[in-house]
Design a protein around this motif. Structure first.
Motif, PDB file in Angstrom:
ATOM      1  N   TYR A 140       0.953  -1.433   0.027  1.00 38.81           N
ATOM      2  CA  TYR A 140      -0.133  -0.035   0.067  1.00 38.81           C
ATOM      3  C   TYR A 140       0.852   1.239   0.082  1.00 38.81           C
ATOM      4  O   TYR A 140       0.231   2.399  -0.591  1.00 38.81           O
ATOM      5  CB  TYR A 140      -0.978   0.051   1.128  1.00 38.81           C
ATOM      6  CG  TYR A 140      -1.951  -0.963   1.059  1.00 38.81           C
ATOM      7  CD1 TYR A 140      -3.080  -0.699  -0.040  1.00 38.81           C
ATOM      8  CD2 TYR A 140      -2.153  -2.370   1.554  1.00 38.81           C
ATOM      9  CE1 TYR A 140      -4.165  -1.727  -0.182  1.00 38.81           C
ATOM     10  CE2 TYR A 140      -3.105  -3.179   1.272  1.00 38.81           C
ATOM     11  CZ  TYR A 140      -4.112  -2.838   0.366  1.00 38.81           C
ATOM     12  OH  TYR A 140      -5.238  -3.718   0.264  1.00 38.81           O
ATOM     13  N   SER A 141       1.939   1.268   0.345  1.00 39.78           N
ATOM     14  CA  SER A 141       2.854   2.349   0.442  1.00 39.78           C
ATOM     15  C   SER A 141       3.178   2.532  -1.169  1.00 39.78           C
ATOM     16  O   SER A 141       3.301   3.869  -1.604  1.00 39.78           O
ATOM     17  CB  SER A 141       4.348   2.059   1.097  1.00 39.78           C
ATOM     18  OG  SER A 141       3.967   2.038   2.365  1.00 39.78           O
ATOM     19  N   ALA A 142       3.580   1.361  -1.890  1.00 42.15           N
ATOM     20  CA  ALA A 142       3.827   1.650  -3.354  1.00 42.15           C
ATOM     21  C   ALA A 142       2.496   2.207  -4.032  1.00 42.15           C
ATOM     22  O   ALA A 142       2.607   2.965  -5.279  1.00 42.15           O
ATOM     23  CB  ALA A 142       4.303   0.349  -3.932  1.00 42.15           C
ATOM     24  N   SER A 143       1.198   1.645  -3.607  1.00 41.74           N
ATOM     25  CA  SER A 143       0.156   2.113  -4.190  1.00 41.74           C
ATOM     26  C   SER A 143      -0.089   3.584  -4.043  1.00 41.74           C
ATOM     27  O   SER A 143      -0.832   4.233  -4.917  1.00 41.74           O
ATOM     28  CB  SER A 143      -1.066   1.363  -3.621  1.00 41.74           C
ATOM     29  OG  SER A 143      -1.343   1.521  -2.327  1.00 41.74           O
ATOM     30  N   ILE A 151       5.446  -4.752  -3.751  1.00 44.79           N
ATOM     31  CA  ILE A 151       5.722  -3.530  -3.984  1.00 44.79           C
ATOM     32  C   ILE A 151       5.429  -3.295  -5.521  1.00 44.79           C
ATOM     33  O   ILE A 151       4.688  -2.189  -6.196  1.00 44.79           O
ATOM     34  CB  ILE A 151       7.218  -3.128  -3.959  1.00 44.79           C
ATOM     35  CG1 ILE A 151       7.549  -2.819  -2.621  1.00 44.79           C
ATOM     36  CG2 ILE A 151       7.642  -1.653  -4.801  1.00 44.79           C
ATOM     37  CD1 ILE A 151       9.308  -2.881  -2.183  1.00 44.79           C
ATOM     38  N   LEU A 152       5.726  -4.406  -6.297  1.00 48.04           N
ATOM     39  CA  LEU A 152       5.370  -4.482  -7.600  1.00 48.04           C
ATOM     40  C   LEU A 152       3.906  -4.325  -7.762  1.00 48.04           C
ATOM     41  O   LEU A 152       3.158  -3.482  -8.855  1.00 48.04           O
ATOM     42  CB  LEU A 152       5.819  -5.636  -8.440  1.00 48.04           C
ATOM     43  CG  LEU A 152       5.269  -5.847 -10.018  1.00 48.04           C
ATOM     44  CD1 LEU A 152       5.726  -4.578 -10.826  1.00 48.04           C
ATOM     45  CD2 LEU A 152       5.817  -7.323 -10.505  1.00 48.04           C
ATOM     46  N   LEU A 153       3.113  -5.083  -6.889  1.00 45.05           N
ATOM     47  CA  LEU A 153       1.719  -4.848  -7.087  1.00 45.05           C
ATOM     48  C   LEU A 153       1.039  -3.739  -6.598  1.00 45.05           C
ATOM     49  O   LEU A 153       0.009  -3.143  -7.272  1.00 45.05           O
ATOM     50  CB  LEU A 153       1.212  -6.155  -6.258  1.00 45.05           C
ATOM     51  CG  LEU A 153      -0.484  -6.343  -6.087  1.00 45.05           C
ATOM     52  CD1 LEU A 153      -1.025  -6.616  -7.530  1.00 45.05           C
ATOM     53  CD2 LEU A 153      -0.859  -7.573  -5.170  1.00 45.05           C
ATOM     54  N   GLY A 154       1.734  -3.177  -5.531  1.00 44.28           N
ATOM     55  CA  GLY A 154       1.299  -1.821  -5.105  1.00 44.28           C
ATOM     56  C   GLY A 154       1.326  -0.751  -6.401  1.00 44.28           C
ATOM     57  O   GLY A 154       0.670   0.421  -6.482  1.00 44.28           O
ATOM     58  N   LEU A 155       2.469  -0.910  -7.234  1.00 40.54           N
ATOM     59  CA  LEU A 155       2.484   0.282  -8.120  1.00 40.54           C
ATOM     60  C   LEU A 155       1.554  -0.006  -9.262  1.00 40.54           C
ATOM     61  O   LEU A 155       1.437   0.859 -10.374  1.00 40.54           O
ATOM     62  CB  LEU A 155       4.031  -0.117  -8.746  1.00 40.54           C
ATOM     63  CG  LEU A 155       5.310   0.248  -8.002  1.00 40.54           C
ATOM     64  CD1 LEU A 155       6.582  -0.291  -8.477  1.00 40.54           C
ATOM     65  CD2 LEU A 155       5.080   1.733  -7.709  1.00 40.54           C
ATOM     66  N   SER A 179      -4.784   4.546  -0.081  1.00 45.48           N
ATOM     67  CA  SER A 179      -3.325   3.714  -0.192  1.00 45.48           C
ATOM     68  C   SER A 179      -2.628   4.420   1.243  1.00 45.48           C
ATOM     69  O   SER A 179      -1.824   3.468   1.907  1.00 45.48           O
ATOM     70  CB  SER A 179      -2.904   4.060  -1.450  1.00 45.48           C
ATOM     71  OG  SER A 179      -3.469   3.424  -2.534  1.00 45.48           O
ATOM     72  N   LEU A 180      -2.678   5.687   1.539  1.00 45.11           N
ATOM     73  CA  LEU A 180      -1.813   6.173   2.237  1.00 45.11           C
ATOM     74  C   LEU A 180      -2.212   5.896   3.888  1.00 45.11           C
ATOM     75  O   LEU A 180      -1.301   5.264   4.605  1.00 45.11           O
ATOM     76  CB  LEU A 180      -1.886   7.737   2.461  1.00 45.11           C
ATOM     77  CG  LEU A 180      -1.002   8.548   3.247  1.00 45.11           C
ATOM     78  CD1 LEU A 180       0.421   7.966   3.244  1.00 45.11           C
ATOM     79  CD2 LEU A 180      -1.222   9.924   3.489  1.00 45.11           C
ATOM     80  N   SER A 181      -3.708   5.538   4.119  1.00 49.65           N
ATOM     81  CA  SER A 181      -4.110   5.149   5.309  1.00 49.65           C
ATOM     82  C   SER A 181      -3.844   3.651   5.432  1.00 49.65           C
ATOM     83  O   SER A 181      -3.439   3.126   6.549  1.00 49.65           O
ATOM     84  CB  SER A 181      -5.537   5.326   5.362  1.00 49.65           C
ATOM     85  OG  SER A 181      -6.275   4.810   4.288  1.00 49.65           O
TER      86      SER A 181
END
Length: 478
Positions: free
Chosen positions: A67-70, A117-121, A410-412
């Motif tokens: 979710y950080s990457a998203s 991370i890839l999925l979040g992007l 995503s941030l939350s």
């Protein structure tokens, strides 16, 4: 060979006859079915991560990275859709979901974290594309049949989230069937506090009236069976998206925006007071959902019972959510949606308050099912309210509005999973209750503001200008 390449190109671009969606309802149904297969896998794995990969907090840390990457991908979502198009965005994102499932066959920090991370992007562009597909379908039908856009949006969102809810149910049932050998209460030496005092850093004290149970991990053979099924689901979703999903009409707003302008327009849209008042509601519902997926499943199901019960309990939640979406869609035509929102808020507050004083034991299984059934019903209300309101309130700039929803969501989510290993369930519930109260106060202010703007007695700007001119004329005459 040239013809073959052309067929492949047309499959990705959705055909050569038109760059528009041929059938609005077809677009909604196809993307709903594609999401059904992909998110049957993802949501079930997400609900199990905190129970399966507890060592060193790998499960929650991988979700925090996702979710950080998203957050980044949400900022660039409109630009990605401009470059790739809505259909290719969906296909690429689904392919990344398949890679994420593969990493769960051998979950280590060097496998699960990079794929998360890839999925979040790709998460931000995927959900923005989904929102735009649904909105484009509903808008075309509303214009063609001269119907109210909000009602049509509710219907299409109801179709999507009903199928989406069934996906979670099917994925949960699959995990329950495969883990059927773990459906009874296990025994072991490593125990953890259950309920509100469940913390990663806690171990069983000498004396306590809290219930304890071991959280044994299923065998590698069972896990490989589960992830093989989920990987097959992802591949089916990819094939459906390639062959059946039509193209997404690119709005003039997206065509004019570069990557930097896309980010700037998203943040500049926060100057809209209505959006600022509405966003806390989306953040609150997002955090609530993860309290259920991550903490409730671990502290109130896996801990006092076993991981084998997670699938059955969450399947009942998904089934209730799906049925409620259809019922609430009809009820919303008879009563004001603000009444439904108030009902959902009261039920959620009552449930979370009850969880604060509840120590789950092995004979509390009926209460577990009642809790998730009520949660599924209220979650349906939140989904219809959020995704039905955004396109109506911000019809001219839907893309930055949706991007804001996913960015702050995503941030939350990143903050939630990033702090999950350091907070007890009690603290998380208190935070969630506080978010509920704040978001409801701001929602009430928003509704008051909207009612004043729509009041028939309220003069328009043109009427005010005419009145001011008349006063000036009278003053000059005197």
């Amino acid at each position: 060979m040239t013809n073959f390449k052309m067929k492949i190109y047309c499959a990705f671009r959705g055909g050569v006859k038109s760059d528009k969606i041929e059938s609005p309802l077809q677009s909604t149904i196809v993307i709903s079915i594609a999401f059904f297969f992909v998110f049957s896998a993802f949501m079930s794995i997400q609900a199990l991560q905190n129970s399966l990969n507890m060592e060193a907090g790998l499960g929650v840390k991988s979700l925090a990275c996702l979710y950080s990457a998203s957050i980044v991908s949400s900022l660039l979502a409109p630009f990605c859709i401009k470059v790739l198009g809505g259909k290719i965005t969906v296909v690429v994102a689904f392919s990344c979901h398949a890679i994420y499932v593969m990493s769960n066959f051998y979950p280590r920090f060097y496998t699960l974290i990079p794929t998360s991370i890839l999925l979040g992007l790709v998460t931000g562009p995927l959900w923005t594309a989904q929102n735009l597909f649904i909105t484009a379908s509903a808008t075309r039908i509303a214009e063609k049949r001269k119907k109210n856009l909000a009602d049509v949006l509710n219907r299409h969102n109801g179709i999507f989230f009903s199928i989406h809810g069934v996906a979670f149910g099917i994925g949960s049932v699959v995990s329950s069937i495969i883990f059927h050998t773990d459906i009874t209460l296990p025994s072991g030496n490593v125990t953890k506090l259950c309920g509100i005092l469940e913390c990663d850093s806690y171990r069983q004290p000498n004396t306590s009236n809290i219930s304890f149970i071991s959280t044994n991990r299923p065998s590698p053979q069972l896990l490989h069976q589960l992830f093989s099924v989920y990987l097959a689901f992802d591949m089916i979703g990819v094939v459906i998206a390639i062959l059946l999903l039509p193209t997404l009409p690119v709005s003039d707003w997206i065509k004019k925006k570069s990557a930097l302008k896309s980010v700037y327009s998203m943040f500049s849209s926060l100057s809209n007071v209505k959006l600022v008042l509405f966003l806390p509601l989306t953040i609150m519902t997002n955090v609530q959902r993860f309290v259920l997926y991550a903490d409730f499943t671990k502290a109130y199901i896996t801990c006092p019972f076993s991981i084998g019960w997670v699938g059955l309990v969450m399947a009942s939640y998904a089934l209730t959510n799906t049925i409620s979406l259809q019922i609430i869609h009809g009820v919303a035509k008879l009563i004001k949606r603000q009444i439904l929102v108030a009902f959902a808020a009261i039920v959620n507050l009552a449930e979370m308050t009850f969880w604060l004083f509840w120590n789950p034991t092995a004979d509390h299984l009926p209460l577990i099912f009642v809790s998730v059934i009520l949660w599924g019903m209220t979650d349906a209300i939140w989904k219809l309210e959020i995704f039905g309101t955004i396109p109506v309130l911000f019809s001219s700039k839907k893309e930055p509005a949706f991007a804001n929803v996913h960015f702050w969501g995503s941030l939350s989510s990143a903050i939630y999973f990033g702090t999950a290993s350091y907070l007890c369930v009690f603290t998380k519930l208190v935070i969630c209750i506080a978010l509920m109260v704040i978001s409801m106060l701001l929602y009430i202010i928003l509704q008051i503001k909207l009612s004043r703007e729509q009041s028939p007695d309220r003069p328009t700007k043109q009427e005010i200008n005419i009145e001011e001119k008349e006063q000036l004329n009278n003053t000059s005459t005197e």
